[in-house]
Design an enzyme around this catalytic site. Structure first.
Site, PDB file in Angstrom:
ATOM      1  N   SER A 165       2.530   1.117  -6.314  1.00 37.81           N
ATOM      2  CA  SER A 165       3.939   1.534  -6.385  1.00 37.81           C
ATOM      3  C   SER A 165       4.210   2.476  -7.562  1.00 37.81           C
ATOM      4  O   SER A 165       5.119   3.309  -7.500  1.00 37.81           O
ATOM      5  CB  SER A 165       4.854   0.310  -6.492  1.00 37.81           C
ATOM      6  OG  SER A 165       4.497  -0.496  -7.609  1.00 37.81           O
ATOM      7  N   GLY A 217       2.457  -2.310  -3.733  1.00 40.73           N
ATOM      8  CA  GLY A 217       1.856  -3.629  -3.552  1.00 40.73           C
ATOM      9  C   GLY A 217       0.352  -3.634  -3.487  1.00 40.73           C
ATOM     10  O   GLY A 217      -0.270  -4.702  -3.469  1.00 40.73           O
ATOM     11  N   ASN A 219      -1.422  -4.672  -9.945  1.00 43.10           N
ATOM     12  CA  ASN A 219      -1.101  -5.829  -9.103  1.00 43.10           C
ATOM     13  C   ASN A 219      -2.175  -6.906  -9.181  1.00 43.10           C
ATOM     14  O   ASN A 219      -1.879  -8.095  -9.013  1.00 43.10           O
ATOM     15  CB  ASN A 219      -0.891  -5.387  -7.647  1.00 43.10           C
ATOM     16  CG  ASN A 219       0.410  -4.616  -7.482  1.00 43.10           C
ATOM     17  OD1 ASN A 219       1.459  -5.016  -7.976  1.00 43.10           O
ATOM     18  ND2 ASN A 219       0.344  -3.487  -6.803  1.00 43.10           N
ATOM     19  N   ASP A 222      14.478  -3.699 -12.176  1.00 37.91           N
ATOM     20  CA  ASP A 222      13.489  -4.779 -12.080  1.00 37.91           C
ATOM     21  C   ASP A 222      12.679  -4.932 -13.361  1.00 37.91           C
ATOM     22  O   ASP A 222      11.928  -5.897 -13.529  1.00 37.91           O
ATOM     23  CB  ASP A 222      12.564  -4.570 -10.876  1.00 37.91           C
ATOM     24  CG  ASP A 222      11.686  -3.310 -10.974  1.00 37.91           C
ATOM     25  OD1 ASP A 222      11.644  -2.680 -12.048  1.00 37.91           O
ATOM     26  OD2 ASP A 222      11.052  -2.960  -9.963  1.00 37.91           O
ATOM     27  N   HIS A 271       9.179  -1.089 -12.906  1.00 34.52           N
ATOM     28  CA  HIS A 271       8.849   0.241 -12.394  1.00 34.52           C
ATOM     29  C   HIS A 271       9.616   1.331 -13.137  1.00 34.52           C
ATOM     30  O   HIS A 271      10.771   1.123 -13.519  1.00 34.52           O
ATOM     31  CB  HIS A 271       9.174   0.333 -10.893  1.00 34.52           C
ATOM     32  CG  HIS A 271       8.334  -0.559 -10.051  1.00 34.52           C
ATOM     33  ND1 HIS A 271       8.712  -1.851  -9.757  1.00 34.52           N
ATOM     34  CD2 HIS A 271       7.135  -0.350  -9.455  1.00 34.52           C
ATOM     35  CE1 HIS A 271       7.774  -2.408  -8.998  1.00 34.52           C
ATOM     36  NE2 HIS A 271       6.805  -1.515  -8.803  1.00 34.52           N
TER      37      HIS A 271
END
Length: 219
Positions: free
Chosen positions: A44, A81, A109, A190, A193
């Protein structure tokens, strides 16, 4: 009759001379060089999570490099992801033939999920070897494990990228989120990011390494 034959011969001679002249002309005009074709391959952070395409890292970096006078294209092959295992599963078809270099950014991740660093290392190694076997050079983008994963995990994970860069002779950019990770103003709500300003910071920080990488490929 002889006049007609003489005229026909003259016309053929002229056409033949013209063809030779045109061939010589094209032989001395160099063909336009194709742009250096790169692929931004990652998760991402590469894909541009919740950002318009023009604000994603590959588009911003392509513009920055073009502003430096480099003829380059950067395709966005980021998938939100993705772990290193997922990247390994798709790298063969996500990086097309004709690609000169890959900006390889994966592993965040894995660390967030607590995947053993040895597994991450193995997957990245397989991707690097697959790309090199196709004659594709790599700018390896490092990641750091979150502090909450503990010192032992962090030491094992963080060593992956410099070790692989040294082993395979790769250009290394040590930390993709350098300048962003501790600045809330450069991240989305969030808290993970980058926003558009965050991506701009990432591009600015990585630009010298990316420029050197592209100039090497263009030689």
């Amino acid at each position: 009759m002889r006049l007609k034959e003489s005229g026909a011969r003259g016309l053929k001679l002229f056409a033949s001379s013209l063809a030779v002249l045109i061939a010589l002309l094209f032989s001395v005009i160099p063909a336009a060089a194709a742009p250096v074709s790169l692929v931004g391959f990652g998760d991402s952070l590469m894909a541009g999570y919740q950002l318009p395409p023009e604000d994603a890292f590959p588009a911003r970096m392509e513009k920055a490099l073009r502003d430096k006078g480099l003829d380059v294209t950067i395709a966005n092959a980021g998938v939100s992801g993705d772990t290193t295992a997922a990247g390994l599963a798709r790298i063969a078809w996500s990086v097309p033939d004709g690609t000169k270099g890959v900006i390889l950014e994966l592993g965040a991740n894995d660390a967030l999920r607590g995947i053993p660093p040895e597994e991450t290392r193995k997957n990245l190694t397989a991707m690097i070897e697959a790309l090199k076997a196709r004659g594709i050079d790599i700018l390896l983008v490092g990641m750091l494990a979150p502090p909450n994963m503990g010192g032992d995990y962090g030491a094992r994970f963080n060593a992956i990228y410099p070790d692989l860069a040294k082993t395979y002779g790769l250009t290394l950019y040590p930390f993709f989120l350098d300048g962003v990770v501790e600045n809330a103003a450069l991240k989305l709500q969030d808290g993970m990011h980058p926003n558009a300003e965050g991506v701009a910071t990432m591009v600015d920080r990585m630009l010298p390494a990316a420029e050197a990488f592209v100039r090497k490929l263009a030689e």
